[in-house]
Design an enzyme around this catalytic site. Structure first.
Site, short mmCIF file in Angstrom:
data_model
loop_
_atom_site.label_atom_id
_atom_site.label_comp_id
_atom_site.label_asym_id
_atom_site.label_seq_id
_atom_site.Cartn_x
_atom_site.Cartn_y
_atom_site.Cartn_z
N CYS A 137 -11.22 2.53 -0.51
CA CYS A 137 -9.87 2.96 -0.16
C CYS A 137 -9.53 2.20 1.11
O CYS A 137 -10.33 2.16 2.06
CB CYS A 137 -9.81 4.46 0.11
SG CYS A 137 -8.21 5.00 0.77
N THR A 138 -8.36 1.58 1.12
CA THR A 138 -8.05 0.67 2.23
C THR A 138 -7.76 1.42 3.54
O THR A 138 -7.63 0.80 4.58
CB THR A 138 -6.86 -0.24 1.86
OG1 THR A 138 -5.75 0.57 1.45
CG2 THR A 138 -7.24 -1.17 0.73
N HIS A 139 -7.66 2.74 3.48
CA HIS A 139 -7.54 3.53 4.71
C HIS A 139 -8.89 3.71 5.41
O HIS A 139 -8.95 3.91 6.62
CB HIS A 139 -7.01 4.93 4.39
CG HIS A 139 -5.54 5.01 4.17
ND1 HIS A 139 -4.92 4.43 3.09
CD2 HIS A 139 -4.56 5.61 4.89
CE1 HIS A 139 -3.62 4.69 3.16
NE2 HIS A 139 -3.38 5.40 4.24
N GLU A 192 -3.89 9.29 8.08
CA GLU A 192 -2.43 9.12 8.18
C GLU A 192 -1.87 9.97 9.33
O GLU A 192 -0.84 9.64 9.90
CB GLU A 192 -1.74 9.50 6.86
CG GLU A 192 -2.05 8.54 5.72
CD GLU A 192 -0.98 7.47 5.51
OE1 GLU A 192 0.21 7.78 5.63
OE2 GLU A 192 -1.36 6.31 5.22
N CYS A 201 -4.19 -1.50 -2.31
CA CYS A 201 -4.35 -0.05 -2.46
C CYS A 201 -5.21 0.15 -3.70
O CYS A 201 -4.85 -0.33 -4.80
CB CYS A 201 -2.98 0.59 -2.66
SG CYS A 201 -3.04 2.34 -3.07
N ASN A 202 -6.35 0.82 -3.53
CA ASN A 202 -7.24 1.03 -4.68
C ASN A 202 -6.63 1.94 -5.71
O ASN A 202 -6.81 1.75 -6.91
CB ASN A 202 -8.56 1.63 -4.19
CG ASN A 202 -9.39 0.61 -3.46
OD1 ASN A 202 -10.16 -0.11 -4.05
ND2 ASN A 202 -9.21 0.52 -2.15
N THR A 203 -5.92 2.96 -5.23
CA THR A 203 -5.35 3.93 -6.17
C THR A 203 -4.34 3.23 -7.08
O THR A 203 -4.35 3.41 -8.30
CB THR A 203 -4.69 5.09 -5.39
OG1 THR A 203 -5.60 5.53 -4.39
CG2 THR A 203 -4.33 6.23 -6.30
N ASP A 255 0.87 -1.19 0.00
CA ASP A 255 0.00 0.00 0.00
C ASP A 255 0.90 1.24 0.00
O ASP A 255 2.08 1.16 0.36
CB ASP A 255 -0.91 0.03 1.24
CG ASP A 255 -1.86 1.24 1.22
OD1 ASP A 255 -2.54 1.44 0.19
OD2 ASP A 255 -1.90 2.00 2.20
N SER A 256 0.31 2.36 -0.38
CA SER A 256 1.04 3.62 -0.32
C SER A 256 1.46 3.95 1.12
O SER A 256 2.45 4.64 1.33
CB SER A 256 0.16 4.75 -0.86
OG SER A 256 -1.02 4.82 -0.08
N1 DGL Z 1 -5.06 3.28 0.65
C1 DGL Z 1 -5.01 3.74 -0.68
C2 DGL Z 1 -6.23 3.29 -1.47
O1 DGL Z 1 -6.80 2.26 -1.16
C3 DGL Z 1 -4.72 5.16 -1.02
C4 DGL Z 1 -4.22 6.10 -0.05
C5 DGL Z 1 -3.42 7.20 -0.72
O2 DGL Z 1 -3.98 8.18 -1.21
O3 DGL Z 1 -2.21 7.01 -0.74
O4 DGL Z 1 -6.60 3.94 -2.42
#
Ligand code: DGL
Length: 273
Positions: free
Chosen positions: A192-194, A158, A73-75, A10-11
């Site tokens: 988004c995994t966050h 974050e 990570c979706n992005t 992930d990012s």
């Molecule tokens: N957790 C990431 C996702 O699922 C993205 C978070 C980011 O913007 O870095 O998209």
């Protein structure tokens, strides 16, 4: 044959919400987690930048010997996965596999909805890619998909501000914008995994009867299925139940924040990319 760990990327910290569910369902496997914290967030970055960063991280996993890497990570899944699978893997190593989180989520999300109206909450990058509407329509052609980008949520999470009054404001703001698009929305996917860290706040702000779905369990179940269907890949993966954590930024920051996402204390190691 040297057996190796499954890579989870992930990012930043968000992928830990996915790894936690994967470990619950597949506790015997070994895992290597990498958070590219030094370059997070990915959400507002261009297609090319997210692709280059993600590719570098995937190459790092391959250098560790990983045969299978999950982009949690979706992005990165929206902006880099297809290029990596189609352009890079054949050159790097055609036997290795890189999987994302969008496909497992889109192939079942329609089953949660009775109205067929599905809301997607994601980063700006994920929303602008249109990956969710395109993929959901393949599996559920009659569904209606409404999207809302939530650019303030990842920074709030974050920076461990997701329980603050500021978080209430931004949760309400984006939910109002999503729900304002259709009164029929009965299912919302946290794409988004966050975002699972905000799930309680999100539920509080929504009318009763709207389901909020996070991806961890869905992705974990899909990985179980994938390994069942690909016994050769499963055989290549080592199984001693270990997890190693790596970050491209400060290890103390990572260790301090990461337990919130992963549910237990952990120790990370630093890498430069
Ligand atoms: N957790 C990431 C996702 O699922 C993205 C978070 C980011 O913007 O870095 O998209």
């Amino acid at each position: 044959m040297k057996k190796t760990a499954i890579g989870v990327f992930d990012s930043g910290y968000g992928g830990l919400t996915v790894l936690k569910e994967i470990v619950k369902q597949l506790p015997d496997y070994d895992y290597i987690y990498l958070g590219d914290n030094a370059r997070a967030p990915y959400g507002p970055r261009s297609f090319e930048t997210v692709y280059q960063y993600t590719l570098q991280c995937v190459e790092w996993f391959f250098a560790q010997g990983c045969e299978l890497v999950i982009l949690a990570c979706n992005t990165a899944s929206a902006k880099a996965l297809r290029n990596i699978q189609q352009k890079d893997l054949p050159k790097l190593d055609a036997h290795k596999r890189v999987l994302g989180v969008i496909r497992p989520s889109t192939e079942i999300i329609g089953n949660f909805s009775t109205t067929g109206a599905i809301g997607i909450l994601g980063t700006t990058g994920t929303v602008l890619s249109d990956s969710y509407p395109i993929e959901i329509h393949k599996f559920f052609p009659n569904s209606k998909v409404y999207q809302q980008a939530c650019p303030m949520w990842v920074p709030l999470i974050e920076n461990a501000e997701y329980n603050s009054p500021g978080a209430n404001y931004f949760v309400k703001k984006y939910l109002d914008q999503l729900m304002g698009q259709s009164a029929d929305i009965d299912t919302i996917l946290l794409a988004c995994t966050h975002y699972p860290l905000l799930i309680e706040k999100i539920k509080q702000q929504l009318p009763a009867g709207i389901q909020v779905v996070s991806q961890g369990e869905i992705v974990a179940k899909s990985l179980v299925q994938y390994l069942d269907n690909h016994p050769d890949m499963s055989k290549m993966c080592s199984k001693t139940g270990s997890i190693q954590f790596f970050t491209t930024d400060s290890t103390s920051d990572f260790d301090n924040h990461a337990s919130l996402f992963f549910g237990r204390e952990l120790r990370s190691e630093h890498i430069f990319l």
